[in-house]
Design a protein around this motif. Structure first.
Motif, PDB file in Angstrom:
ATOM      1  N   GLU A 119       0.839  -1.202   0.000  1.00 34.68           N
ATOM      2  CA  GLU A 119       0.000   0.000   0.000  1.00 34.68           C
ATOM      3  C   GLU A 119       0.873   1.251   0.000  1.00 34.68           C
ATOM      4  O   GLU A 119       0.617   2.210  -0.741  1.00 34.68           O
ATOM      5  N   ALA A 120       1.929   1.240   0.823  1.00 37.60           N
ATOM      6  CA  ALA A 120       2.856   2.376   0.858  1.00 37.60           C
ATOM      7  C   ALA A 120       3.650   2.472  -0.437  1.00 37.60           C
ATOM      8  O   ALA A 120       3.871   3.565  -0.968  1.00 37.60           O
ATOM      9  N   ALA A 121       4.096   1.334  -0.968  1.00 44.08           N
ATOM     10  CA  ALA A 121       4.901   1.340  -2.192  1.00 44.08           C
ATOM     11  C   ALA A 121       4.120   1.914  -3.365  1.00 44.08           C
ATOM     12  O   ALA A 121       4.649   2.710  -4.159  1.00 44.08           O
ATOM     13  N   ILE A 122       2.867   1.538  -3.490  1.00 44.06           N
ATOM     14  CA  ILE A 122       2.037   2.028  -4.596  1.00 44.06           C
ATOM     15  C   ILE A 122       1.812   3.528  -4.456  1.00 44.06           C
ATOM     16  O   ILE A 122       1.927   4.288  -5.427  1.00 44.06           O
ATOM     17  N   MET A 123       1.506   3.964  -3.250  1.00 46.74           N
ATOM     18  CA  MET A 123       1.334   5.395  -2.980  1.00 46.74           C
ATOM     19  C   MET A 123       2.574   6.180  -3.398  1.00 46.74           C
ATOM     20  O   MET A 123       2.482   7.226  -4.056  1.00 46.74           O
ATOM     21  N   LEU A 124       3.759   5.679  -3.052  1.00 47.91           N
ATOM     22  CA  LEU A 124       5.005   6.379  -3.364  1.00 47.91           C
ATOM     23  C   LEU A 124       5.323   6.339  -4.854  1.00 47.91           C
ATOM     24  O   LEU A 124       5.883   7.295  -5.400  1.00 47.91           O
ATOM     25  N   ALA A 125       4.983   5.244  -5.516  1.00 50.33           N
ATOM     26  CA  ALA A 125       5.261   5.138  -6.952  1.00 50.33           C
ATOM     27  C   ALA A 125       4.584   6.270  -7.714  1.00 50.33           C
ATOM     28  O   ALA A 125       5.196   6.924  -8.572  1.00 50.33           O
TER      29      ALA A 125
END
Length: 364
Positions: A253-259
């Motif tokens: 969830e965090a990785a997608i947000m940051l991408a």
């Protein structure tokens, strides 16, 4: 499944949409204002002139329409998130014939005969606000607020224990299935971009695969991008579009947000740091392995977005929405993949995300 979605989009006439709104949800004077952009569904902004209330009529693609348990899982997720104080488009109950549920199933759309098809439909509450991407004067405070909103959403979804069984599915946009994207890399015609995509796939194999089995999993929104995070007056205002929901790595969830935060930013690293600080304040605490794989997962999502966007556009060349992340996506992916010696910011990004996460957790 991605190919089947392309082949089975909903087709609806205005008169059918209005009749559906009257018969299934009891709207007295429905009016379709406009069609909203969508990857593979059909979404319409709707107003009931009798009450002044606004809604979104969502007509699901044929693949999702064949999976009522998945639609109910999305309803359950939205109820949990809304109860946690994160505005999202919760569905309205059906009225009249077929009342008692939240999803209209078997809705016949199209022109009749061979042109007709059966789809699921939901009427969703309108969430005030505008997509983050439309705010041309974004601030660090706004980014932190959006990150905190995603963190609160993640915390609410962590309470779904056990998570809905329907979220366990084979989905190309699930980062746990990122190696499957390799089958589509050949659709990238530019050789340097194709090589970059293959390098990201190799990084995933070396940095994530060995830890995948031990990474905590939970229900995810799975698409916290700049189109789906809403803002109003410089503040986080809501989350929309749960069509990519899945049970997967908690850290995704965090990785997608940051991408997506890395797109079109003068300083991608600091923009992502601000959003991750906010996320860390509200989300379940990530462990060391999750933090270790976070940068590789950010690159994996960027890669998935540009590769699958290019592939989907090759199958549906009239839908330019599929290309929205292409140029900024490749630019971000290259900068976050290259070592500093080669003009990139790979090491700087990794260091800064660790610092920002610790800051958000109160320095711990």
């Amino acid at each position: 499944e991605e190919e089947r979605k392309r082949r089975r989009p909903p087709q609806v006439a205005a008169a059918q949409a209005l009749a559906l709104l009257r018969e299934r949800w009891g709207l007295q004077e429905p009016r379709v204002v406009r069609e909203l952009v969508s990857y593979d569904d059909r979404n319409y902004e709707v107003v009931d002139d009798a009450s002044g209330a606004r809604f979104v009529l969502k007509l699901h693609n044929g693949v999702e329409s064949d999976k009522p348990p998945f639609l109910e899982a999305m309803n359950m997720m939205m109820a949990a998130i809304d109860a946690a104080g994160v505005p999202c488009p919760t569905p309205l109950p059906l009225t009249g014939s077929g009342s008692g549920g939240l999803t209209a199933l078997g809705v016949e759309l199209g022109g009749g005969g061979d042109a007709s098809s059966s789809h699921a439909a939901r009427l969703l509450r309108w969430v005030p606000g505008a997509p983050l991407v439309t705010d041309k004067a974004q601030t660090e405070s706004e980014w932190e607020g959006c990150g905190e909103m995603v963190g609160r959403m993640a915390a609410a979804l962590a309470e779904l224990d056990p998570p809905p069984e329907a979220l366990t599915r084979m989905h190309l946009w699930d980062l746990a299935n990122f190696p499957s994207v390799g089958a589509y890399v050949s659709c990238i015609k530019d050789e340097s971009r194709q090589a970059l995509a293959r390098a990201v796939l190799s990084d995933f194999d070396s940095e994530v695969a060995s830890l995948a089995a031990s990474l905590p999993r939970q229900a995810l929104h799975n698409d916290a991008n700049e189109q789906n995070l809403l803002v109003a007056d410089g503040q986080a205002a809501g989350v929309v579009d749960f069509g990519d929901a899945v049970l997967s790595f908690r850290v995704a969830e965090a990785a997608i947000m940051l991408a997506y935060q890395a797109l079109d930013k003068a300083d991608r690293v600091e923009a992502c740091a601000a959003m991750l600080r906010g996320y860390a304040r509200a989300a379940p605490r990530l462990n060391e392995d999750e933090l270790r794989v976070l940068p590789a997962l950010v690159r994996a999502r960027l890669c998935c977005s540009v590769v699958m966007g290019a592939y989907s556009h090759s199958q549906d060349p009239e839908n330019d929405y599929l290309l929205v992340t292409q140029e900024p996506g490749w630019a971000a992916l290259r900068e976050l993949s290259l070592m500093e010696a080669d003009g990139g910011k790979r090491e700087a990004f990794t260091r800064r995300m660790i610092e920002a996460y610790a800051d958000g957790c109160g320095g711990q």
